[in-house]
Design a protein around this motif. Structure first.
Motif, mmCIF file in Angstrom:
data_model
loop_
_atom_site.group_PDB
_atom_site.id
_atom_site.type_symbol
_atom_site.label_atom_id
_atom_site.label_comp_id
_atom_site.label_asym_id
_atom_site.label_seq_id
_atom_site.Cartn_x
_atom_site.Cartn_y
_atom_site.Cartn_z
ATOM 1 N N SER A 258 -11.588 -8.540 1.214
ATOM 2 C CA SER A 258 -11.433 -7.985 -0.143
ATOM 3 C C SER A 258 -10.559 -6.730 -0.186
ATOM 4 O O SER A 258 -9.636 -6.440 -1.137
ATOM 5 C CB SER A 258 -12.543 -8.129 -1.125
ATOM 6 O OG SER A 258 -13.399 -6.998 -0.653
ATOM 7 N N THR A 261 -6.944 -7.551 0.387
ATOM 8 C CA THR A 261 -6.387 -8.286 -1.023
ATOM 9 C C THR A 261 -5.834 -7.064 -1.726
ATOM 10 O O THR A 261 -4.768 -7.202 -2.164
ATOM 11 C CB THR A 261 -7.095 -9.218 -1.814
ATOM 12 O OG1 THR A 261 -7.858 -10.186 -0.738
ATOM 13 C CG2 THR A 261 -6.785 -10.033 -2.701
ATOM 14 N N LEU A 262 -6.750 -6.037 -1.918
ATOM 15 C CA LEU A 262 -6.413 -4.805 -2.712
ATOM 16 C C LEU A 262 -5.368 -4.296 -2.159
ATOM 17 O O LEU A 262 -4.331 -3.841 -2.912
ATOM 18 C CB LEU A 262 -7.603 -3.884 -2.723
ATOM 19 C CG LEU A 262 -8.783 -4.124 -3.917
ATOM 20 C CD1 LEU A 262 -9.890 -3.156 -3.487
ATOM 21 C CD2 LEU A 262 -8.420 -4.269 -5.242
ATOM 22 N N SER A 263 -5.135 -4.214 -0.906
ATOM 23 C CA SER A 263 -4.052 -3.119 -0.298
ATOM 24 C C SER A 263 -2.763 -3.842 -0.581
ATOM 25 O O SER A 263 -1.922 -3.281 -0.869
ATOM 26 C CB SER A 263 -4.325 -3.477 1.382
ATOM 27 O OG SER A 263 -4.680 -2.203 1.729
ATOM 28 N N LYS A 264 -2.702 -5.475 -0.525
ATOM 29 C CA LYS A 264 -1.494 -6.130 -0.845
ATOM 30 C C LYS A 264 -1.293 -5.969 -2.350
ATOM 31 O O LYS A 264 -0.007 -5.666 -2.798
ATOM 32 C CB LYS A 264 -1.788 -7.523 -0.410
ATOM 33 C CG LYS A 264 -1.563 -7.890 1.082
ATOM 34 C CD LYS A 264 -1.824 -9.336 1.191
ATOM 35 C CE LYS A 264 -1.923 -9.383 2.686
ATOM 36 N NZ LYS A 264 -2.501 -10.621 3.132
ATOM 37 N N LYS A 265 -2.047 -6.013 -3.203
ATOM 38 C CA LYS A 265 -2.045 -5.668 -4.653
ATOM 39 C C LYS A 265 -1.381 -4.264 -4.903
ATOM 40 O O LYS A 265 -0.609 -4.277 -5.814
ATOM 41 C CB LYS A 265 -3.376 -5.796 -5.290
ATOM 42 C CG LYS A 265 -3.312 -6.201 -6.871
ATOM 43 C CD LYS A 265 -4.682 -6.215 -7.319
ATOM 44 C CE LYS A 265 -4.768 -5.671 -8.669
ATOM 45 N NZ LYS A 265 -6.186 -5.333 -9.045
ATOM 46 N N PHE A 266 -1.737 -3.378 -3.864
ATOM 47 C CA PHE A 266 -1.452 -1.932 -4.355
ATOM 48 C C PHE A 266 0.002 -1.603 -3.460
ATOM 49 O O PHE A 266 0.382 -0.464 -3.638
ATOM 50 C CB PHE A 266 -2.468 -1.086 -3.896
ATOM 51 C CG PHE A 266 -3.823 -1.038 -4.753
ATOM 52 C CD1 PHE A 266 -3.835 -1.647 -5.913
ATOM 53 C CD2 PHE A 266 -4.887 -0.469 -4.004
ATOM 54 C CE1 PHE A 266 -4.828 -1.607 -6.554
ATOM 55 C CE2 PHE A 266 -6.136 -0.815 -4.649
ATOM 56 C CZ PHE A 266 -6.184 -1.419 -5.939
ATOM 57 N N SER A 297 -5.500 4.362 -6.149
ATOM 58 C CA SER A 297 -5.850 3.092 -6.575
ATOM 59 C C SER A 297 -7.170 2.641 -5.760
ATOM 60 O O SER A 297 -8.351 2.114 -6.427
ATOM 61 C CB SER A 297 -4.975 2.244 -6.147
ATOM 62 O OG SER A 297 -3.541 2.347 -6.982
ATOM 63 N N ASN A 301 -11.625 2.292 -6.794
ATOM 64 C CA ASN A 301 -12.529 1.311 -6.254
ATOM 65 C C ASN A 301 -13.496 1.860 -5.304
ATOM 66 O O ASN A 301 -14.208 1.025 -4.497
ATOM 67 C CB ASN A 301 -11.646 0.120 -5.571
ATOM 68 C CG ASN A 301 -10.953 -0.718 -6.482
ATOM 69 O OD1 ASN A 301 -11.571 -1.790 -6.840
ATOM 70 N ND2 ASN A 301 -9.476 -0.561 -6.783
#
Ligand code: PMV
Length: 310
Positions: A258, A261-266, A297, A301
């Motif tokens: 997860s 996934t966050l890294s990609k989103k950011f 970001s 989290n």
């Protein structure tokens, strides 16, 4: 008082497969260091090592059945140099490197400890000798260490490493506009346990694991070339490919996935576990100008991010 420091490290590619004779690439991290001070014990109360962050104090004059790797580092050094343990000395250890996180905190502390002892007792110490002594202690931390951690931490240069071979230091053509974010998953993970887990899994399915290690080897070779040529786009893609293989090896988990996934989103171009896995740190390729956005970001989290140059 004498003070010595040692840096930390990340692994760009090849963790685990490096234990089985495949290449790995590691980078020095200058932003997180361990620091060791040594001075005379004015209270004359013996040879004491204080490690307040580990909430540990070691009294070296007391005989024990089992010694901590930190105590052993000092005892080995003194024995190798025929220096008596019966001294009034205080050693203090501090570290900015998260422990059990794949950043080589053990190798870094051993390295700073040996450097400070060598200076205090006026013993000449080459990098090669330092490596040999740190490697002995790595066997306690890692079980079957490849040697990649002490090599990159002692030589402080980007490293292409194969176990048992002369280390090859690598350089990049140009300074890219990208850097690596180091995201602390906050999950502590013992290298020796994860290395043993992979060993057991390989014993149960040798064909699958050897195929995975061969595939990671190919990725590592391509990452080496992308790093040296500052080919950022391929570099990111290869990090992602490497992560897929690490997942297949069994060293990722839902938490780490997860974070990826966050890294990609950011906005990261590529992300992977760095080090043994099942916790510890992850690395993500990001544009230097996005550092603040990326850090903030992740703070939202609940995760801490530091940055290092490629
Ligand atoms: O210390 P760590 O967690 O970065 O592990 C080092 C990388 C491994 O390949 C998993 C072990 C080794 O000795 O190379």
């Amino acid at each position: 008082m004498i003070n010595e420091k040692a840096i930390s490290k990340i692994i760009l590619s090849g963790e685990h497969s490096v234990v089985y004779g495949k290449p790995a690439i590691a980078l020095p991290v200058f932003g997180s260091k361990s620091s060791v001070k040594i001075f005379d014990n004015s209270e004359k109360s013996g040879f004491i090592i204080k490690a307040p962050q580990l909430e540990k104090t070691f009294y070296l004059n007391e005989k024990k059945d089992i010694y901590n790797p930190i105590e052993l580092t000092v005892i080995n050094f003194l024995n190798n140099n025929e220096i008596s343990l019966k001294q009034n000395i205080i050693i203090e250890i501090f570290s900015e490197i998260p422990i059990a996180s794949g950043m080589g905190s053990g190798a870094s502390i051993s390295s700073a400890l040996i450097k400070v002892l060598a200076r205090f007792f006026n013993i000449p110490l080459s990098k090669k000798e330092l490596y040999t002594q740190v490697f002995e202690i790595e066997k306690i931390y890692h079980g079957n260490p490849s040697g990649v951690d002490p090599t990159v931490i002692i030589y402080k240069k980007p490293l292409y490493f194969i176990k048992g071979k002369t280390p090859e230091f690598i350089t990049k053509k140009t300074e890219p506009n990208y850097c690596l974010a180091i995201i602390d998953s906050k999950i502590r993970s013992s290298t020796i346990e994860v290395v043993n887990l992979v060993k057991q899994k390989r014993e149960a399915n040798t064909l699958k694991y050897d195929r995975l290690f061969d595939e990671i080897e190919m990725i590592t070779e391509k990452i080496k070339s992308a790093f040296c040529n500052s080919d950022i786009v391929n570099f990111g893609l290869l990090m992602n490919e490497n992560q897929i293989k690490l997942k297949e090896i069994g060293v990722s988990n839902d938490n780490l996935d997860s974070i990826i996934t966050l890294s990609k989103k950011f906005g990261s171009l590529g992300s992977k576990i760095s080090g043994a896995g099942l916790g510890g740190v992850l690395i993500s390729l990001i544009e230097k100008e996005k550092i603040d956005f990326f850090r903030n970001s992740f703070i939202i989290n609940g995760l801490n991010v530091t940055f290092t140059l490629l």
